[in-house]
Write an enzyme that holds these catalytic residues in place. Structure first.
Site, PDB file in Angstrom:
ATOM      1  N   VAL A  46      44.131  44.909  42.839  1.00 30.53           N
ATOM      2  CA  VAL A  46      43.420  43.664  43.196  1.00 30.53           C
ATOM      3  C   VAL A  46      43.608  43.351  44.686  1.00 30.53           C
ATOM      4  CG1 VAL A  46      43.359  41.164  42.807  1.00 30.53           C
ATOM      5  CG2 VAL A  46      43.559  42.713  40.869  1.00 30.53           C
ATOM      6  N   ASP A  58      53.105  44.844  51.511  1.00 28.33           N
ATOM      7  CA  ASP A  58      53.635  45.327  50.235  1.00 28.33           C
ATOM      8  C   ASP A  58      55.106  45.639  50.415  1.00 28.33           C
ATOM      9  OD1 ASP A  58      52.247  46.391  47.456  1.00 28.33           O
ATOM     10  OD2 ASP A  58      54.146  47.389  47.900  1.00 28.33           O
ATOM     11  N   LYS A 105      54.107  53.069  50.615  1.00 33.21           N
ATOM     12  CA  LYS A 105      52.718  52.710  50.314  1.00 33.21           C
ATOM     13  C   LYS A 105      52.023  52.217  51.587  1.00 33.21           C
ATOM     14  CE  LYS A 105      51.264  50.544  46.175  1.00 33.21           C
ATOM     15  NZ  LYS A 105      51.190  49.349  45.352  1.00 33.21           N
ATOM     16  N   THR A 122      46.270  37.038  37.760  1.00 38.34           N
ATOM     17  CA  THR A 122      45.904  36.281  36.557  1.00 38.34           C
ATOM     18  C   THR A 122      47.127  35.501  36.089  1.00 38.34           C
ATOM     19  OG1 THR A 122      44.296  37.955  35.999  1.00 38.34           O
ATOM     20  CG2 THR A 122      45.012  36.527  34.200  1.00 38.34           C
ATOM     21  N   ARG A 131      36.110  44.684  37.906  1.00 40.19           N
ATOM     22  CA  ARG A 131      36.311  45.742  36.916  1.00 40.19           C
ATOM     23  C   ARG A 131      36.708  47.008  37.649  1.00 40.19           C
ATOM     24  NH1 ARG A 131      30.451  45.600  34.754  1.00 40.19           N
ATOM     25  NH2 ARG A 131      30.313  45.056  36.932  1.00 40.19           N
ATOM     26  N   ASN A 142      38.062  36.765  29.940  1.00 38.83           N
ATOM     27  CA  ASN A 142      38.542  38.066  29.446  1.00 38.83           C
ATOM     28  C   ASN A 142      38.644  38.076  27.923  1.00 38.83           C
ATOM     29  OD1 ASN A 142      38.591  39.329  31.873  1.00 38.83           O
ATOM     30  ND2 ASN A 142      40.801  39.582  32.020  1.00 38.83           N
ATOM     31  N   LEU A 144      28.295  45.266  25.190  1.00 38.95           N
ATOM     32  CA  LEU A 144      28.084  45.383  23.751  1.00 38.95           C
ATOM     33  C   LEU A 144      28.172  46.831  23.303  1.00 38.95           C
ATOM     34  CD1 LEU A 144      25.133  42.897  23.054  1.00 38.95           C
ATOM     35  CD2 LEU A 144      27.485  42.692  22.248  1.00 38.95           C
ATOM     36  N   GLY A 187      40.616  48.604  26.088  1.00 43.21           N
ATOM     37  CA  GLY A 187      41.985  48.692  26.609  1.00 43.21           C
ATOM     38  C   GLY A 187      42.014  48.342  28.082  1.00 43.21           C
ATOM     39  N   CYS A 200      44.055  44.713  31.592  1.00 41.98           N
ATOM     40  CA  CYS A 200      43.764  43.271  31.519  1.00 41.98           C
ATOM     41  C   CYS A 200      43.532  42.743  30.107  1.00 41.98           C
ATOM     42  CB  CYS A 200      42.537  42.961  32.371  1.00 41.98           C
ATOM     43  SG  CYS A 200      42.747  43.539  34.052  1.00 41.98           S
TER      44      CYS A 200
END
Ligand code: UGA
Length: 423
Positions: A11, A30, A35, A121, A149, A203, A245, A252, A255
Site C-alpha cells: 500500500v 521503511d 529494502k 485498514t 486491488r 471488503n 460475481l 482469499g 485483506c
C-alpha cells in the site's frame, strides 16, 4: 505538495509512487534498510504490473526519495501517510500495535499543522486512539482508507470509484482534497468513524457477494445451470451490478479473510453479531472443500496416492502474493486426503510440505491423474490441451476459475469439469 509515507509495503509503495506520478514531492520511510537501498536503485520488492517502471520514473524526476531515517522523511511533510500492516491477532481482531507505535515514533517530528493520514485498514475508533498516540494539538489525524486491488493497484489509485476522507477538521479535509485534486472521483468527506467503517463494510460486502456467487455455483453444478450465465443475468440488474460475481475456489488474499474476521470481532466488542459475514466465511470454507470433493469424485471416490497437478498458487492472477490463497487451502485439503500434489505458479514462490513445486505448467502435469486450475493466470489459456493429455496419466481436469476453453479441452479430456457447471 510535500508528502511522507511510512511503510514501503504494497500500500505504501503504490501510494508513494502514484502520488509522485501526480507531481507531489514524496519521501518514503521503511524500517528495513535493505529494502530502502534496493528501492533507491529502482528495484521493487513486490510484483505489481507497471509499478516498477513508475518507481524508476519517480526517482529520475527527483519526486520520489527513500529514507531509513524517520526525522528526515518527515521534514516538510504536509501530509504523512501511515501505511504499516494491521495483521490479525489470535482472536481475529486487527492488531493495531504497528500503527500506534509508528504514529508515536512520528509524533515528535511531524510538521506543525500537518496531517497524519491512515491508509492502513484500521478498526472503527482508531483515529481517536491515534490522536492519543500522537498527542499533538497541531496535527490532524485523518482516515483515508485505500481500495487498491493487487494486480491493478495503479489503476485503482489513479482512477478510483471514490475517495474517502474521514476528519472533523474542515482545514484538514481541504488539504486532502487539494492533494487529490487531479483524481477524478466522487469524494466522500465524512467522520473518521464512518470512514473507517466504509473500508471494512466494503471488503465484507464484496466477500459476501463472492460467497453468494460460489453458493449459486454449487447449485448450478447439481442442477445443470451455468454459473457464469446466471451471474451475467443477475449482474445486468443495475441494483446488483456485473462486477465481483465470478465464482471460483473461494476468495482469499491479505485483506478479505482478515477484514471479515476483524469486522466480526469489532461488532462483538460492541455486543453485536454479524451473521451474514459469519456465513460468508463459512461458505468460503465450503467452497474449498467442494473443489476437493469434486476432483475426488472425478477420480472415482478416493484421492489416496493420486497424483494431482495444480496450476496456480497465488490468491488471484497478476500477483505473486499467496497470503490466505484459496489455492493453498485446497492443496492442504488434497494432501490431507492422501493426494500427492505438484504445483506451478508463474510468480508466487510459496513452498510448504503439502506440495512439490514445478517450474512450468507442463512439468506440473507429467504423470498426473488430475489437473486442477486454481489461479486464473492468462498463460494457462495458451497451453495446448492435447499436449497436456499426452503428458498426464489420467484424464480428469477441474477448472476452478473457468478460464480454459471448455469446448477445446473437452475434446481431449472426457472427464472435464469447470466450477459452476454441471458435469
Ligand atoms: C481487496 C479489495 O478488492 C480492494 O478494494 C481492497 O483495497 C483490498 O482488498 C484491501 O483491503 O487492501 P485484493 O485483496 O487485492 O483487494 O483482491 P481482490 O481482487 O478483491 O480479490 C480477492 C479474492 O476474491 C481473490 O481470491 C480473488 O480471486 C477473488 N475473486 C475476486 C473472485 O473469486 N471472483 C471475483 O469476481 C473477484
Amino acid at each position: 505538495m510535500e508528502i511522507a509515507v511510512i511503510g514501503a509495503g504494497y500500500v505504501g509503495l503504490t501510494t508513494a509512487i502514484c502520488l509522485a506520478h501526480l507531481g507531489h514531492e514524496v519521501r518514503v520511510f521503511d524500517l528495513i534498510p535493505e529494502k530502502i537501498d534496493s528501492l533507491k536503485e529502482g528495484s521493487l520488492p513486490i510484483f505489481e504490473p507497471g509499478l516498477e517502471q513508475m518507481l524508476q520514473e519517480g526517482i529520475q524526476s527527483g519526486k520520489l526519495q527513500f529514507f531509513s531515517n524517520l526525522p528526515e522523511t518527515l521534514k516538510g511533510g504536509k501530509v504523512t501517510f501511515l501505511c504499516v500492516p494491521t495483521p490479525q491477532d489470535e482472536d481475529g481482531a486487527a492488531d493495531l500495535s504497528h500503527v500506534l507505535s509508528a504514529a508515536a515514533d512520528c509524533s515528535k517530528w511531524l510538521e506543525p499543522n500537518s496531517i497524519l493520514a491512515t491508509k492502513s485498514t484500521v478498526p472503527v475508533g482508531s483515529a481517536l486512539r491515534l490522536e492519543d498516540s500522537v498527542a499533538r494539538h497541531d496535527v490532524h489525524v485523518v482516515s483515508n482508507p485505500e481500495f487498491l486491488r493487487e494486480g491493478s493497484a495503479i489503476n485503482d489509485f489513479l482512477y478510483p470509484d471514490r475517495l474517502v476522507i474521514g476528519t472533523r477538521s474542515r482545514e484538514a479535509a481541504e488539504t486532502m482534497l487539494q492533494l487529490y485534486s487531479q483524481v477524478q472521483a466522487p469524494k466522500v468527506v465524512t467522520s473518521p468513524e464512518s470512514s473507517e467503517l466504509i473500508k471494512y463494510a466494503s471488503n465484507a460486502f464484496l466477500a459476501i457477494k463472492l460467497s453468494f456467487a460460489n453458493d449459486i455455483a454449487a447449485l448450478c453444478e447439481r442442477t445443470g445451470g451455468d454459473v457464469s450465465q446466471v451471474m451475467h443475468g443477475m449482474g445486468l440488474d443495475s441494483r446488483i451490478g456485473p462486477n465481483f460475481l465470478k465464482a471460483g475456489p473461494g476468495w482469499g488474499g491479505s485483506c478479505f479473510p482478515k477484514d471479515t474476521r476483524a469486522l466480526i470481532s469489532i461488532s462483538a466488542r460492541f455486543g453485536l453479531s454479524m451473521p451474514i459475514v459469519d456465513a460468508a466465511l463459512e461458505s468460503n470454507e465450503k467452497a474449498h472443500k467442494r473443489m476437493v470433493d469434486t476432483v475426488m469424485e472425478q477420480l472415482g471416490g478416493s484421492l489416496e496416492g493420486k497424483k494431482i497437478a495444480v496450476w496456480g498458487i497465488a490468491f488471484k492472477a497478476n500477483t505473486d502474493d499467496f497470503r490466505d490463497s484459496p489455492a493453498l487451502a485446497v492443496i492442504s485439503r488434497l494432501k490431507r486426503r492422501g493426494a500427492i500434489v505438484t504445483a506451478y505458479d508463474p510468480k508466487a514462490k510459496a513452498k510448504n510440505d503439502n506440495f512439490k513445486r514445478a517450474e512450468s505448467a507442463l512439468e506440473a502435469v507429467e504423470g498426473a491423474d488430475a489437473l486442477i486450475v486454481l489461479t486464473e493466470w492468462n498463460e494457462f489459456q495458451d497451453v495446448n490441451a492435447e499436449q497436456v493429455r499426452r503428458l498426464m496419466a489420467g484424464n480428469a481436469i477441474l477448472d476452478c476459475r473457468s478460464i480454459l476453453n471448455s469446448a477445446i479441452w473437452r475434446k481431449s479430456f472426457n472427464n472435464f469439469r469447470a466450477v459452476g457447471m454441471h458435469a
